[in-house]
Design a protein around this motif. Structure first.
Motif, PDB file in Angstrom:
ATOM      1  N   SER A 191       0.830  -1.218   0.000  1.00 36.75           N
ATOM      2  CA  SER A 191       0.000   0.000   0.000  1.00 36.75           C
ATOM      3  C   SER A 191       0.862   1.265   0.000  1.00 36.75           C
ATOM      4  O   SER A 191       0.643   2.187   0.797  1.00 36.75           O
ATOM      5  CB  SER A 191      -0.949   0.000   1.205  1.00 36.75           C
ATOM      6  OG  SER A 191      -1.782  -1.134   1.189  1.00 36.75           O
ATOM      7  N   THR A 192       1.820   1.327  -0.886  1.00 35.80           N
ATOM      8  CA  THR A 192       2.725   2.480  -0.935  1.00 35.80           C
ATOM      9  C   THR A 192       2.248   3.566  -1.899  1.00 35.80           C
ATOM     10  O   THR A 192       2.788   4.667  -1.903  1.00 35.80           O
ATOM     11  CB  THR A 192       4.126   2.029  -1.372  1.00 35.80           C
ATOM     12  OG1 THR A 192       4.047   1.420  -2.658  1.00 35.80           O
ATOM     13  CG2 THR A 192       4.696   1.027  -0.375  1.00 35.80           C
ATOM     14  N   ALA A 193       1.270   3.240  -2.739  1.00 34.85           N
ATOM     15  CA  ALA A 193       0.759   4.216  -3.700  1.00 34.85           C
ATOM     16  C   ALA A 193      -0.737   3.989  -3.890  1.00 34.85           C
ATOM     17  O   ALA A 193      -1.207   2.848  -3.800  1.00 34.85           O
ATOM     18  CB  ALA A 193       1.482   4.080  -5.055  1.00 34.85           C
ATOM     19  N   PRO A 194      -1.493   5.048  -4.113  1.00 34.08           N
ATOM     20  CA  PRO A 194      -2.936   4.876  -4.350  1.00 34.08           C
ATOM     21  C   PRO A 194      -3.179   4.114  -5.648  1.00 34.08           C
ATOM     22  O   PRO A 194      -2.648   4.459  -6.699  1.00 34.08           O
ATOM     23  CB  PRO A 194      -3.444   6.323  -4.444  1.00 34.08           C
ATOM     24  CG  PRO A 194      -2.247   7.130  -4.821  1.00 34.08           C
ATOM     25  CD  PRO A 194      -1.085   6.453  -4.177  1.00 34.08           C
ATOM     26  N   LEU A 195      -3.960   3.062  -5.559  1.00 35.43           N
ATOM     27  CA  LEU A 195      -4.220   2.227  -6.719  1.00 35.43           C
ATOM     28  C   LEU A 195      -5.481   2.690  -7.436  1.00 35.43           C
ATOM     29  O   LEU A 195      -6.451   3.109  -6.796  1.00 35.43           O
ATOM     30  CB  LEU A 195      -4.376   0.763  -6.294  1.00 35.43           C
ATOM     31  CG  LEU A 195      -3.157   0.153  -5.594  1.00 35.43           C
ATOM     32  CD1 LEU A 195      -3.437  -1.288  -5.212  1.00 35.43           C
ATOM     33  CD2 LEU A 195      -1.931   0.238  -6.483  1.00 35.43           C
ATOM     34  N   PRO A 196      -5.479   2.609  -8.751  1.00 33.72           N
ATOM     35  CA  PRO A 196      -6.649   3.069  -9.509  1.00 33.72           C
ATOM     36  C   PRO A 196      -7.780   2.044  -9.464  1.00 33.72           C
ATOM     37  O   PRO A 196      -7.581   0.890  -9.061  1.00 33.72           O
ATOM     38  CB  PRO A 196      -6.092   3.198 -10.926  1.00 33.72           C
ATOM     39  CG  PRO A 196      -5.045   2.146 -10.986  1.00 33.72           C
ATOM     40  CD  PRO A 196      -4.419   2.099  -9.617  1.00 33.72           C
ATOM     41  N   GLU A 197      -8.944   2.476  -9.895  1.00 35.49           N
ATOM     42  CA  GLU A 197     -10.048   1.542 -10.038  1.00 35.49           C
ATOM     43  C   GLU A 197      -9.800   0.648 -11.243  1.00 35.49           C
ATOM     44  O   GLU A 197      -8.977   0.940 -12.108  1.00 35.49           O
ATOM     45  CB  GLU A 197     -11.352   2.320 -10.217  1.00 35.49           C
ATOM     46  CG  GLU A 197     -11.698   3.204  -9.012  1.00 35.49           C
ATOM     47  CD  GLU A 197     -12.977   3.988  -9.237  1.00 35.49           C
ATOM     48  OE1 GLU A 197     -13.556   3.864 -10.344  1.00 35.49           O
ATOM     49  OE2 GLU A 197     -13.394   4.699  -8.318  1.00 35.49           O
ATOM     50  N   LYS A 198     -10.535  -0.442 -11.323  1.00 30.51           N
ATOM     51  CA  LYS A 198     -10.300  -1.426 -12.382  1.00 30.51           C
ATOM     52  C   LYS A 198     -10.458  -0.828 -13.773  1.00 30.51           C
ATOM     53  O   LYS A 198      -9.716  -1.158 -14.685  1.00 30.51           O
ATOM     54  CB  LYS A 198     -11.255  -2.600 -12.210  1.00 30.51           C
ATOM     55  CG  LYS A 198     -10.969  -3.436 -10.964  1.00 30.51           C
ATOM     56  CD  LYS A 198     -11.901  -4.627 -10.897  1.00 30.51           C
ATOM     57  CE  LYS A 198     -11.581  -5.485  -9.677  1.00 30.51           C
ATOM     58  NZ  LYS A 198     -12.482  -6.671  -9.580  1.00 30.51           N
TER      59      LYS A 198
END
Length: 202
Positions: free
Chosen positions: A139-146
């Motif tokens: 969880s080091t970077a905000p992940l995008p939606e699919k």
């Protein structure tokens, strides 16, 4: 050169026989040509491994990944190193040694393509999912939606590609040089092999 070689060495000679004749005379090449043929792909693979480490470092910074430094660096060096060396041997070295590659320009183009694809593009493609997985795990970077995953990967990769342009140019240059030198060595080998055959026939 393979067709010419077959004509010089006699009618009905198979490619396997031509390849065997070339390999028997390989040790008659100058020492520098032998070493370049044997170790040149390793140098190209080594450059690919360094490109993998550079790409890995860039993606780690872009995704703020701090963990698993060694675990991510090891495959990023080893896989491009092995893949690029194998690609070059399959596309340039072996076809030359069996007399199937008879075009100097083709040899240089193949070498350049192997350098760019195996030594530049492949490390980048390999580094993206590896570091994306680490970023997701820690969880080091905000992940995008699919739905926006592809766009996110493109946005993250764009600065990496821009910074790797020098690596692409270097790999293309070295691959072209290696393909050119290997074809020169092959031409010398063919001259030694079939020139001798002509003398024996005379």
């Amino acid at each position: 050169m393979s067709e010419d070689a077959a004509q010089k060495s006699g009618p009905g000679l198979s490619r396997a026989a031509i390849a065997e004749m070339l390999m028997k005379n390989f040790e008659k090449l100058p020492d520098i040509d032998q070493k370049l043929f044997m170790y040149g792909p390793l140098y190209l693979g080594g450059n690919a491994g360094l490109a993998g480490l550079i790409a890995n470092s860039m993606y780690r910074r872009a995704l703020n990944v701090r963990a698993a430094r060694f675990a991510s660096s090891l495959p990023m060096f080893v896989l491009p190193f092995l893949t690029t060396g194998a690609l070059y041997n399959a596309a340039v070295s072996q076809p030359l040694l069996v007399g199937d590659l008879n075009c100097p320009t083709c040899s240089m183009i193949r070498g350049a393509l192997v350098g760019v694809v195996g030594g530049g593009l492949y490390p980048i493609i390999l580094a993206l999912p590896l570091n994306f997985g680490l970023a997701s795990k820690y969880s080091t970077a905000p992940l995008p939606e699919k739905g926006s995953m592809l766009r996110y990967c493109v946005d993250v990769s764009r600065p990496v590609f821009n910074k790797m342009k020098a690596v692409f140019l270097l790999q293309a240059f070295f691959g072209t040089y290696l393909g050119s030198r290997h074809f020169q060595s092959y031409a010398n080998l063919a001259q030694i092999t079939f020139g001798k055959g002509e003398e024996l026939q005379e």
